[in-house]
Scaffold this active site. Structure first.
Site, mmCIF file in Angstrom:
data_model
loop_
_atom_site.group_PDB
_atom_site.id
_atom_site.type_symbol
_atom_site.label_atom_id
_atom_site.label_comp_id
_atom_site.label_asym_id
_atom_site.label_seq_id
_atom_site.Cartn_x
_atom_site.Cartn_y
_atom_site.Cartn_z
ATOM 1 N N ALA A 185 -11.607 3.130 4.325
ATOM 2 C CA ALA A 185 -10.691 2.208 3.648
ATOM 3 C C ALA A 185 -9.828 2.946 2.625
ATOM 4 C CB ALA A 185 -11.485 1.092 2.979
ATOM 5 N N HIS A 186 -8.939 2.211 1.996
ATOM 6 C CA HIS A 186 -7.983 2.827 1.063
ATOM 7 C C HIS A 186 -8.665 3.415 -0.173
ATOM 8 C CE1 HIS A 186 -7.004 -1.502 -0.635
ATOM 9 N NE2 HIS A 186 -8.292 -1.281 -0.570
ATOM 10 N N ASN A 187 -8.116 4.548 -0.585
ATOM 11 C CA ASN A 187 -8.545 5.214 -1.813
ATOM 12 C C ASN A 187 -9.947 5.800 -1.764
ATOM 13 O OD1 ASN A 187 -6.563 2.749 -2.895
ATOM 14 N ND2 ASN A 187 -6.143 4.806 -3.623
ATOM 15 N N GLN A 194 0.873 -1.175 0.000
ATOM 16 C CA GLN A 194 0.000 0.000 0.000
ATOM 17 C C GLN A 194 0.911 1.225 0.000
ATOM 18 O OE1 GLN A 194 -3.705 -0.524 0.167
ATOM 19 N NE2 GLN A 194 -2.813 -2.436 -0.589
ATOM 20 N N ARG A 240 -4.200 4.292 4.276
ATOM 21 C CA ARG A 240 -3.490 4.890 3.155
ATOM 22 C C ARG A 240 -3.945 4.251 1.850
ATOM 23 N NH1 ARG A 240 1.279 5.111 5.255
ATOM 24 N NH2 ARG A 240 2.123 6.107 3.392
#
Lengths: 353, 353, 353
Positions: A247-249, A206, A226
């Site tokens: 969560a990511h993104n 990540q 991240r």
């Protein structure tokens, strides 16, 4: 945390506006509820539910709307937005306590910080950290290498920020928050030796960051992962309550507010000026338009393209009633089929008769 | 966190296989999305949704499947599993950063650790801790007495592990995780003096441990309670996302993955190779077979004995539509009774006609 | 964590009552399950599910009810409440480990504490903290200025308590708990420049405290926010599991227990002797009577004025079955309308025939 200095009523109105009724020389020392306020306190009436408490209040002054001003038994400030006015008075009377500048001897700091920074005991600040003016880092906080923190940020105790994340100015971050942990990204590598359908999870590094805009507040124990490749982004003015998972993104638009226990899955994009009710869950890879209001406990499973309110929770009942009704849910499709059959039989009978 | 060394395309194919098309001497420095990749980057195409981005990509190379290889405008690696291949390339280009070995002067360590161990500032390691080689303990971590940690584990900042828990090799544990807190075990001692139905809760000492297998990853702020008498067990290869709650005496089978915000009540047993969607809840004392996939937001109230997908969430709607429909839920049983009545009346009418 | 001293059976019965059958001179060293107990262990049988394990147990003694006592193959203690009895024996054999008094050299303490206090490495105790006797503060804990902590409290590692909060005697607080963070209070100030419906959130200072009664236990990573104006109150004997969110100005009545992942919105009042199932959510500004039992995953959207059990979750199914049935939920109102129409048509046909 009581307000120490006190404010004169006319001093308040001179700065914040509104119509003063009563003795402008009165000094108020703190904000309080209508029910509990005493002569040194300033109360407010914003929610009609508390209207009946007005007559009996012992507050030194009350902030309220024009429709109820005549009923006020004490000095008052009349304004069209009593709750917002109260917020400003409360901020003035009760400014957030800020520790004195300086790096505590029991802190571990590997970067050069401005003289205005405050770093408490037990905090660890990594290498190449860039910090604006007047930042407060609470006890036990861990700031990873390469992190950037804007002016006037306040990090309460035991906050963790992973390497390379960026925090805008004036952020307030509460204890237990974790920003920049790895997103949940794995590729499944099938392996028949592990049983039918078996496989191992290969970790996807990540390598994105978390970017947080100005004026964001983040509640206790909330986590923001991240990005996998690109960054996770929280725009300016966003307010996150406690125990939220981002969560990511994910991207959260400016001035959107999320209540406690919300979860947002990877790559979801939430618009500006939205509100997301407590424990709502938002699936990944979807988009929510600006100005959308999601009710508490609602699961958002597809994109929402139009502003408005959206809901999906189930009503509760006394247990026995619930058991009777909800057992039927498993047969709703059969009920629907039966209704189609009834319709056809009714048609036939009516034609005959 | 950028990859520093760079890899030649032919070097990648020599190690990981696949068919190389284009110039094997090209050097790639990091992974990126098709949309953002530049000449130094290697991208991938695994999700058909992003198929249209292929033609316009400026990536130095792309990892993709045979069906789309001919459409690739640049060098590519053709493989049957582009996502898994990408995972391996990304791991190679972006190895997890590991702090240098050594015990920081501001750490407190009461056990003898291998020279390869890294313990950061502010961390506390208790007595009789047994640690494998190359373990990293982040700032502010607290490792209780008698804990065992396998080779190559990476504990990010502010992780807490209670006494006597056992962590397998290569675990990655994110910030805010708590392993081994007491399970929620109380006996109710009725006491009429406390009102109708009143009682006190007597604490049941929680004397089991948490045992975690090899290759487990645990997301930020997740909690795993110690067993009451026997142990709580997380088998090898399990992946847990953020904000998950695992109660005492739960057992999670090998290579099962749980998404964020899941809760698992006491003594539940989850099989191998399962996936549990975000915010799903699993009641206590039940068993879930191997290869079961539970959808997001689903409440599992009884054992699942057969592999397959199971679901139980409610669709959301625009609020007014929802209000109309869901009010009916409280009367579903009455609707069902009425339908039985309608059926009988139709039968009678049809017999007559 | 094994019990070291051991207890004679007759010593147990002399203190805790019950009827002894068998050799009172037997010494038991720890508690264990019927299935795993050996000659040094004392087991119990409270749940009829485990009845069949009795005949084969190798336990040194068993605690059980009168109905099964004759079937016990070994020494036993007969009592009407085997689970409560077991709790007391387990507490006696396995007393909670307490660190020795003293302030660790790597702790940072700015208040005068009793000599009986224990403060571990990395902990920070602020100014004007008042602490009772025999309090244990774990590694990495942060205790804000002006906090009050009663006798015999046990704070595990990495707990955070904000300024001015009050903790009663004998509290057990697990790692990652955050007490007294700001409640989620904002006034919305409309600003057309931010888009349709746009506005900024003005922070309302949160100047109340958290007051926690005696004998409260709080599970890992649970958060309890301070009050906005008045206090958030947790009464005596309340037990909170892990990952719970308690918002500002909530009041939880004495001896109520909340399972993991529960969320309670602002100003909700929960009665005494209630149980709230895991992941239940309780909306703000409502009241729940004494003796109410809310099922797991239930959303409480209005006040509950009568003791009893209340439920509102949806049953799960195999995915395809679920999809068929739950798609109908969106058309329940239309189904209901159609049924009214069917009823009228049936009435008409029956009148004619």
């Amino acid at each position: 945390m009581n307000g120490l200095r006190g404010l004169r009523l006319d001093e308040i109105v001179a700065r914040l506006g509104g119509e003063l009724r009563g003795d402008g020389a009165k000094t108020l020392r703190q904000v309080a509820t209508l029910a509990r306020a005493t002569a040194d306190d300033i109360a407010f009436l914003a929610n009609p539910r508390y209207r009946e408490q007005l007559a009996g209040t012992r507050a030194g002054a009350v902030i309220l709307g024009p429709a109820v001003a005549d009923a006020c038994p004490t000095a008052c400030i009349v304004t069209d937005d009593p709750y917002g006015y109260y917020a400003r008075v409360a901020q003035w009377l009760h400014p957030a306590a800020r520790p004195a500048p300086g790096i505590h001897a029991a802190a571990t700091v590997a970067s050069t910080l401005p003289a205005s920074a405050s770093v408490a005991a037990g905090a660890c600040v990594g290498r190449n950290v860039r910090m604006g003016e007047r930042v407060s880092i609470g006890p036990g906080c861990v700031i990873g290498d390469g992190v950037e923190i804007g002016n006037d940020c306040l990090l309460h105790a035991n906050v963790t920020i992973y390497a390379d994340c960026v925090i805008g100015a004036r952020a307030i971050i509460h204890s237990g928050v974790v920003i920049g942990a790895d997103g949940f990204g794995f590729a499944r590598e099938k392996d028949a030796a592990l049983g039918p359908g078996g496989g191992r999870w290969l970790k996807i590094p990540q390598i994105g960051r978390v970017l947080i805009g100005d004026d964001v507040e983040i509640g206790a124990n909330t986590t923001i992962d991240r990005g996998a490749l690109d960054d996770t982004v929280i725009e300016e003015g966003v307010k996150l309550d406690n125990q939220i998972q981002v969560a990511h993104n994910v991207r959260i638009g400016a001035h959107t507010a999320l209540a406690g226990c919300v979860g947002i899955a990877g790559s979801a994009r939430i618009g500006r000026n939205c509100t997301i009710g407590g424990a709502a869950m938002i699936l990944g890879h979807l988009e929510i338009a600006d100005g959308v209001h999601v009710s508490t406990n609602t699961l958002v499973t597809k994109s929402i393209t139009k502003a408005g309110a959206y809901t999906g929770w189930v009503p509760f009942q006394e247990h026995a009633e619930w058991a009777k009704n909800f057992a039927r849910l498993r047969h709703l499709d059969a009920m629907s089929d039966k209704m189609r059959d009834f319709g056809a039989r009714l048609d036939a009978l009516e034609k005959k008769s």
